[in-house]
Design a protein around this motif. Sequence first.
Motif, short mmCIF file in Angstrom:
data_model
loop_
_atom_site.label_atom_id
_atom_site.label_comp_id
_atom_site.label_asym_id
_atom_site.label_seq_id
_atom_site.Cartn_x
_atom_site.Cartn_y
_atom_site.Cartn_z
N HIS A 195 6.48 -29.42 5.84
CA HIS A 195 6.94 -29.62 7.22
C HIS A 195 6.09 -28.77 8.16
O HIS A 195 6.26 -27.55 8.21
N ILE A 232 4.44 -5.60 3.59
CA ILE A 232 5.65 -4.83 3.90
C ILE A 232 5.84 -4.67 5.41
O ILE A 232 6.98 -4.64 5.89
N GLN A 260 -9.00 -12.52 9.76
CA GLN A 260 -8.33 -13.76 10.15
C GLN A 260 -7.54 -13.52 11.43
O GLN A 260 -7.10 -12.40 11.68
N ALA A 297 6.99 -19.78 5.45
CA ALA A 297 7.68 -19.18 4.30
C ALA A 297 6.82 -18.13 3.61
O ALA A 297 6.76 -18.04 2.38
N VAL A 306 10.15 -20.46 10.88
CA VAL A 306 8.91 -21.22 10.65
C VAL A 306 7.94 -20.36 9.86
O VAL A 306 7.56 -19.28 10.31
N ALA A 357 -2.16 -7.99 8.70
CA ALA A 357 -1.69 -6.62 8.38
C ALA A 357 -1.27 -6.58 6.91
O ALA A 357 -2.08 -6.93 6.04
N TYR A 414 -1.12 -18.41 -1.76
CA TYR A 414 -2.46 -19.00 -1.63
C TYR A 414 -3.58 -17.96 -1.51
O TYR A 414 -4.73 -18.29 -1.72
N SER A 457 4.69 -25.49 6.06
CA SER A 457 3.75 -26.61 6.14
C SER A 457 3.12 -26.95 4.79
O SER A 457 2.79 -28.11 4.53
N ALA A 468 7.23 -12.69 5.82
CA ALA A 468 8.03 -12.51 7.04
C ALA A 468 9.13 -13.56 7.08
O ALA A 468 10.32 -13.22 7.23
N GLY A 469 8.78 -14.84 6.93
CA GLY A 469 9.78 -15.91 7.00
C GLY A 469 10.82 -15.81 5.90
O GLY A 469 12.02 -16.03 6.14
N PRO A 504 0.85 -1.20 0.00
CA PRO A 504 0.00 0.00 0.00
C PRO A 504 0.88 1.25 0.00
O PRO A 504 0.99 1.97 1.00
P1 FAD Z 1 1.77 -15.49 5.79
O1 FAD Z 1 1.87 -14.88 4.47
O2 FAD Z 1 0.42 -15.94 6.26
O3 FAD Z 1 2.74 -16.76 5.83
C1 FAD Z 1 2.77 -17.65 6.93
C2 FAD Z 1 3.27 -19.00 6.46
O4 FAD Z 1 3.49 -19.83 7.59
C3 FAD Z 1 2.28 -19.75 5.58
O5 FAD Z 1 2.92 -20.17 4.40
C4 FAD Z 1 1.84 -20.94 6.44
O6 FAD Z 1 1.55 -22.08 5.66
C5 FAD Z 1 3.09 -21.17 7.30
N1 FAD Z 1 2.84 -21.85 8.57
C6 FAD Z 1 1.88 -21.57 9.49
N2 FAD Z 1 2.00 -22.43 10.54
C7 FAD Z 1 3.04 -23.25 10.26
C8 FAD Z 1 3.65 -24.33 10.97
N3 FAD Z 1 3.22 -24.72 12.17
N4 FAD Z 1 4.71 -24.97 10.40
C9 FAD Z 1 5.19 -24.58 9.18
N5 FAD Z 1 4.65 -23.55 8.47
C10 FAD Z 1 3.59 -22.89 9.01
N6 FAD Z 1 -1.07 -7.20 2.10
C11 FAD Z 1 -0.59 -6.19 1.34
O7 FAD Z 1 0.38 -5.57 1.73
N7 FAD Z 1 -1.18 -5.86 0.16
C12 FAD Z 1 -2.23 -6.56 -0.35
O8 FAD Z 1 -2.71 -6.23 -1.43
C13 FAD Z 1 -2.72 -7.67 0.40
N8 FAD Z 1 -3.73 -8.42 -0.08
C14 FAD Z 1 -4.12 -9.53 0.61
C15 FAD Z 1 -5.08 -10.37 0.06
C16 FAD Z 1 -5.44 -11.53 0.71
C17 FAD Z 1 -6.46 -12.42 0.08
C18 FAD Z 1 -4.89 -11.83 1.99
C19 FAD Z 1 -5.31 -13.07 2.74
C20 FAD Z 1 -3.95 -10.98 2.56
C21 FAD Z 1 -3.55 -9.84 1.88
N9 FAD Z 1 -2.58 -9.00 2.39
C22 FAD Z 1 -2.10 -7.96 1.65
C23 FAD Z 1 -1.96 -9.27 3.72
C24 FAD Z 1 -0.59 -9.93 3.58
O9 FAD Z 1 -0.62 -10.91 2.58
C25 FAD Z 1 -0.14 -10.49 4.91
O10 FAD Z 1 -0.10 -9.41 5.84
C26 FAD Z 1 1.26 -11.12 4.80
O11 FAD Z 1 1.26 -12.19 3.89
C27 FAD Z 1 1.74 -11.60 6.17
O12 FAD Z 1 2.95 -12.29 6.00
P2 FAD Z 1 3.42 -13.41 7.03
O13 FAD Z 1 4.70 -13.93 6.49
O14 FAD Z 1 3.38 -12.88 8.40
O15 FAD Z 1 2.29 -14.56 6.96
#
Ligand code: FAD
Length: 447
Positions: free
Chosen positions: A201, A427, A379, A138, A136, A424, A171, A161, A141-142, A84
Amino acid sequence: MHDRPVDQRIHDFGEVETGLTKSEAMHEAERCLQCKKPLCISGCPVNIDIPSFIREIAAGNFKKAAVIIKEQNMLPAICGRVCPQEVQCEGACILGNKDIPIAIGTLERFIADWERENGAVIPQKKALTGRRVAVVGAGPAGLTASAELARMGYSVTLFESLHEAGGVLMYGIPSFRLPKEIVKAEIDAVLSLGVDLRLNHLVGRSVTIQELLNYDAVFLGTGAGLPYFMNLPGENLPGVYSANEFLTRVNLMHADRFPLYDTPVKKGSRVVVAGGGNVAMDAARVALRLGGKVTLVYRRREEDLPARKAETARSKEEGIEFVMCSNPVRIIGDQVMTGVECVKMEMCDLDATGRPEPVPVEGSHFTIDADVFIAAIGQGPNPLLISELPELMRGKRGNVIVDEEFRTSLRKVYAGGDVATGAATVILAMGAAKQAAHAIDKMLREE
Ligand code: FAD
Ligand code: SF4
């Protein structure tokens, strides 16, 4: 930036935005004032040296621009598409006070796309320290924590996972906003730093907690993928989805190409989506591309929609019907869903976040015919792993509590991204992960 014509793009999952030409990018870059105290950098959570990369674009030195960006951000083609920027770097750009801010995100995307076609830039890394860090999840953040730690000389094992890395980037966000081959190319660049990615995993099940805690340090980036439901009567009828499930089926499992792929999805002819964020817009636009007539129901006013303005505008252009100040109260149907009963909402006092608090208007119920209903109302953090760690302090909404150095209440365990903040942005997750990686480095060096 240019968009593909509406009548073309609503029939496929190809990217909507088509990007800039070289001369358009150089022309835009020339507008940059090269401020002595650039505000744009502090508006960027991963601190890209924005004026420097823009200066290189204006001079036609695209490779140099890529090197500058990659120094701070390993996922620029992704950020250039989904960040954004209007509330981050571009929101801070001084030109925005009187004119249009520099299109920083679009320029970042231009360079990342140029780099992909002309050979990836892989930043330098330090010699191995002999210390091992487990990451943990990918998602952004990871991936960012892994890249940063690998560059600092740590042996990083990245557990995921699912059968694909990328988290929500793979996804959740549909390919018409973020093509999956682009996500994969940026993940490959992270892996080329020597990160050991272990797909399929599930930490807490197929990887035990003890195995995890045997590492010298741990970063939790498990995200917020647990969908909230509305607890409506009829919510168990076939055709009712959480946006998370609906999008995962289409984006990751290719349900739109069933039976070529083995996961189906119900392609509704009349679809109601509840919610007003990016997730709701994405679910609505996917349902539209699957052939449905889509109505988006949101309980507040149009100006309160939390989705990015550009994506809201595109959703409207594509023919999504917006019903504002309304809330679903019941899914209608016996064995088969036939509609969604809604109630009108009146905007009363402000809530804790300063937004108008919606209250149902008595006797204002109305029905929308529908055979698919998608709840996109938010969520919470993925509970599986964090609930296996009882000593981990968690907030009211299940999020992992971290201090200013991203330390959790468990020794040597750090966390960042959606698992700590709740749902959130990409970025913000990356910015937190980068800071956490540096805090882990500091802790291990001080040991
Ligand atoms: P995630 O992207 O959720 O990744 C977490 C990973 O951890 C997943 O791959 C999951 O499978 C894995 N995991 C969880 N538990 C385990 C376990 N026990 N063992 C192994 N692996 C595990 N943000 C923007 O900035 N712009 C956008 O336009 C935007 N659009 C979005 C649209 C949608 C439909 C969604 C759902 C979100 C959107 N967001 C957007 C938000 C943004 O995608 C998330 O804030 C961001 O992906 C968070 O990153 P993360 O790495 O913390 O978590
Ligand atoms: Fe250029 Fe805007 Fe950054 Fe100033 S604030 S350096 S004009 S991008």
